[in-house]
Design an enzyme around this catalytic site. Structure first.
Site, PDB file in Angstrom:
ATOM      1  N   TYR A 142       0.816  -1.219   0.000  1.00 45.48           N
ATOM      2  CA  TYR A 142       0.000   0.000   0.000  1.00 45.48           C
ATOM      3  C   TYR A 142       0.850   1.269   0.000  1.00 45.48           C
ATOM      4  O   TYR A 142       0.400   2.326  -0.421  1.00 45.48           O
ATOM      5  CB  TYR A 142      -0.925   0.036   1.222  1.00 45.48           C
ATOM      6  CG  TYR A 142      -2.003  -1.021   1.214  1.00 45.48           C
ATOM      7  CD1 TYR A 142      -2.249  -1.802   0.097  1.00 45.48           C
ATOM      8  CD2 TYR A 142      -2.790  -1.242   2.331  1.00 45.48           C
ATOM      9  CE1 TYR A 142      -3.230  -2.772   0.092  1.00 45.48           C
ATOM     10  CE2 TYR A 142      -3.782  -2.214   2.339  1.00 45.48           C
ATOM     11  CZ  TYR A 142      -3.990  -2.976   1.208  1.00 45.48           C
ATOM     12  OH  TYR A 142      -4.964  -3.935   1.210  1.00 45.48           O
ATOM     13  N   LYS A 192       3.109 -15.598   2.587  1.00 47.27           N
ATOM     14  CA  LYS A 192       3.113 -16.333   1.321  1.00 47.27           C
ATOM     15  C   LYS A 192       4.578 -16.651   1.020  1.00 47.27           C
ATOM     16  O   LYS A 192       5.120 -16.303  -0.039  1.00 47.27           O
ATOM     17  CB  LYS A 192       2.458 -15.446   0.247  1.00 47.27           C
ATOM     18  CG  LYS A 192       2.170 -16.132  -1.066  1.00 47.27           C
ATOM     19  CD  LYS A 192       1.005 -17.097  -0.995  1.00 47.27           C
ATOM     20  CE  LYS A 192       0.861 -17.829  -2.311  1.00 47.27           C
ATOM     21  NZ  LYS A 192       0.002 -19.010  -2.219  1.00 47.27           N
ATOM     22  N   ASP A 224      -3.366 -18.224   1.574  1.00 47.02           N
ATOM     23  CA  ASP A 224      -4.493 -18.855   0.872  1.00 47.02           C
ATOM     24  C   ASP A 224      -5.116 -19.943   1.752  1.00 47.02           C
ATOM     25  O   ASP A 224      -6.338 -20.052   1.882  1.00 47.02           O
ATOM     26  CB  ASP A 224      -4.065 -19.407  -0.495  1.00 47.02           C
ATOM     27  CG  ASP A 224      -2.712 -20.102  -0.481  1.00 47.02           C
ATOM     28  OD1 ASP A 224      -1.961 -19.940   0.505  1.00 47.02           O
ATOM     29  OD2 ASP A 224      -2.386 -20.819  -1.440  1.00 47.02           O
ATOM     30  N   ASP A 248      -5.717  -6.898   5.614  1.00 45.41           N
ATOM     31  CA  ASP A 248      -6.879  -6.146   5.158  1.00 45.41           C
ATOM     32  C   ASP A 248      -7.996  -7.119   4.794  1.00 45.41           C
ATOM     33  O   ASP A 248      -9.162  -6.973   5.187  1.00 45.41           O
ATOM     34  CB  ASP A 248      -6.452  -5.327   3.925  1.00 45.41           C
ATOM     35  CG  ASP A 248      -7.468  -4.266   3.560  1.00 45.41           C
ATOM     36  OD1 ASP A 248      -8.503  -4.175   4.243  1.00 45.41           O
ATOM     37  OD2 ASP A 248      -7.235  -3.537   2.576  1.00 45.41           O
ATOM     38  N   ASP A 252     -11.419  -8.607   7.387  1.00 48.08           N
ATOM     39  CA  ASP A 252     -12.812  -8.505   6.934  1.00 48.08           C
ATOM     40  C   ASP A 252     -13.460  -9.884   6.863  1.00 48.08           C
ATOM     41  O   ASP A 252     -14.643 -10.037   7.169  1.00 48.08           O
ATOM     42  CB  ASP A 252     -12.893  -7.831   5.559  1.00 48.08           C
ATOM     43  CG  ASP A 252     -13.076  -6.326   5.688  1.00 48.08           C
ATOM     44  OD1 ASP A 252     -12.727  -5.786   6.759  1.00 48.08           O
ATOM     45  OD2 ASP A 252     -13.561  -5.693   4.734  1.00 48.08           O
TER      46      ASP A 252
END
Ligand code: NAD
Length: 364
Positions: A142, A192, A224, A248, A252
Site C-alpha cells: 500500500y 506467502k 491462501d 486487510d 474482513d
C-alpha cells in the site's frame, strides 16, 4: 496518574455510539475508583463544516497529548462532493499517519448467545469464537515505492512495490506476541513465503522475535490456506499476525465470520503499552447514515472498543473484563438492538441509549 482520553465522535451514528461508550467509562470510574480526563474534539465531516478541515490542528494536538483516542465514525453522503483531501475519510487516514499507528488489532468474537448471526454452519461456532487479527498498518504494497502507471512497449503498465524492512516486521511481531501472552498463547503468522521474498523475511524475523517468547506457540500458515481455514475451522486460531495487504482481507473475512458489524471493536497502536505508544480505539463500522439520529445504532462495538482501551492502554484488565461480561450478560438476558434482533425469537428490543444503560447497570 491522570488518564487522558480524547473523544472524537465524528459523524452519523458516531456521536450516538460514543455517548454510550462514555456512559460506560463513567460506570467504570464509579465501580473501580479510577478517573478519566475526557476531552472532546472534532473530526471528519463535522470538523470540515466547523473548521474547513476534517482533521483540525487543534484535534491533532489534543490527540498527540493524550494517552488514548476514542473514535466514533466519520463520513456520509453529505460530504461526497467535498474535495478529496477535505473528505471525512481523509481526516481518518491522516490521524492514523500522524499518530504513527502501525498496528491494527481486530478481535472477531462470536458470543455463543449470538452464534446464529455468524454466516458459518452452527456446529462450527456454537461454542463461540474468539480470535484476534493483528495487522501491520503502515507498510507493505500500500505504501511501497515506486508505485504508479507508465507506458511500456506500447501498453499501459501499473505497479506497486511490496516491501518491508526487518524493523517494521519486528515491531508488529512484538505487538502480536504481547497480545498472545495475554490470551491463549497461540500465534499463527500468515504469509506467502512459498512465493514472496518479502514473506520469507517476514517469517524469519517473526521466528527471531518468537525466540523471546518461548511461552507462545508459534505457527506459520500460507495466506491462501488461512483464508480457507478461517471458514472451515475458525476455532483453531487465537492470534493471527499478518502484513498489511493480507490483513486487510483476512480481518474482513473474520468480521464476516463473527457476523455483525455493530459488535466489532478495533484498536490501532503506535507501540505496546510498555513502549508508551498511543492507542486509537474505534468500532469497525462506519457512520451508518441510513439509521443516523434514530437511536437505533448498536453501541456495543464502541463499548467493546472502550474495553480494549482499558486493557491495552491503561492496563485495567479487571475493568475491561467487567465491561465485556456486562455486555455478555445483557445479551444473555435477551436484549438486542435492531441490527442483531432479526430472526432471534424471544429477544427484547433495545434502543442505542437503552443498550448503553443496560450495560452500565450491569457494571455496578
Ligand atoms: P457502515 O458501516 O456505516 O454501514 C453498513 C450497514 O451496517 C448499514 O446498513 C448500517 O446501518 C449498518 N450498521 C453499521 N454500524 C451499525 C451499528 N453500530 N448498529 C447498527 N447498524 C449498523 O458502512 P457504509 O454504509 O459502507 O458507509 C457509510 C459511511 O461510513 C461512508 O461515508 C463510509 O466512508 C464511512 N465509513 C467510515 C468508517 C470509519 O469511520 N472508520 C468505516 C467504514 C465506513
Amino acid at each position: 496518574m491522570e488518564k487522558n482520553i480524547v473523544v472524537l465522535p465524528g459523524d452519523g451514528i458516531g456521536p450516538e455510539v460514543l455517548a454510550e461508550a462514555v456512559k460506560i467509562l463513567h460506570a467504570v470510574e464509579r465501580r473501580f475508583g479510577c478517573s478519566f480526563a475526557l476531552r472532546e474534539a472534532l473530526i471528519g465531516g463535522a470538523a470540515y463544516e466547523a473548521e474547513g478541515d476534517p482533521l483540525p490542528e487543534e484535534t491533532l494536538a489534543a490527540c498527540r497529548a493524550a494517552d488514548a483516542v476514542l473514535l466514533g465514525a466519520v463520513g456520509g453522503p453529505r460530504w461526497a462532493e467535498a474535495p478529496v483531501d477535505k473528505r471525512p475519510e481523509a481526516g481518518l487516514l491522516r490521524i492514523r499517519k500522524e499518530l504513527g499507528l502501525y498496528a491494527n488489532l481486530r478481535p472477531a468474537v462470536v458470543f455463543p448467545e449470538l452464534a446464529s448471526l455468524s454466516c458459518l454452519r452452527p456446529d462450527l461456532v456454537e461454542q463461540g469464537l474468539d480470535l484476534l487479527v493483528v495487522r501491520e498498518l503502515s507498510g507493505d504494497v500500500y505504501f511501497g515505492l515506486p508505485a504508479g502507471e507508465e507506458r511500456r512497449d506500447g501498453a499501459r503498465q501499473a505497479f506497486n512495490n511490496m516491501i518491508y524492512d526487518e524493523r517494521e516486521i519486528r515491531r508488529i511481531a512484538i505487538v502480536a506476541f504481547e497480545a498472545a501472552m495475554k490470551r491463549k498463547r497461540r500465534l499463527c503468522s500468515v504469509d506467502k513465503a512459498n512465493i514472496l521474498a518479502v514473506s520469507r523475511l517476514w517469517r524469519e524475523v517473526v521466528r527471531e522475535v518468537g525466540a523471546d517468547y518461548p511461552g507462545v506457540e508459534l505457527s506459520h500458515m500460507y495466506v491462501d490456506n488461512c483464508a480457507m481455514q478461517m471458514v472451515i475451522r475458525p476455532a483453531q486460531f487465537d492470534v493471527l499476525l499478518t502484513a498489511n495487504l493480507f490483513g486487510d482481507i483476512l480481518s474482513d473475512e473474520a468480521a464476516g465470520v463473527a457476523g455483525s458489524l455493530g459488535l466489532l471493536p478495533s484498536a490501532s497502536l503506535s507501540g505496546t503499552a510498555q513502549s508508551g505508544g498511543i492507542g486509537l480505539y474505534e468500532p469497525v463500522h462506519g457512520s451508518a447514515p441510513d439509521i443516523t439520529g434514530q437511536d437505533k445504532a448498536n453501541p456495543l462495538a464502541a463499548i467493546l472498543s472502550t474495553a480494549m482501551m482499558l486493557d491495552m492502554t491503561f492496563g485495567l484488565k479487571d475493568a475491561a473484563v467487567a465491561v465485556e461480561q456486562a455486555v455478555r450478560r445483557t445479551l444473555a438476558e435477551g436484549f438486542r438492538t435492531a441490527d442483531i434482533a432479526a430472526g432471534q425469537p424471544g429477544t427484547r428490543l433495545a434502543s442505542c441509549r437503552e443498550m448503553g444503560d443496560l450495560v452500565a447497570a450491569r457494571l455496578v
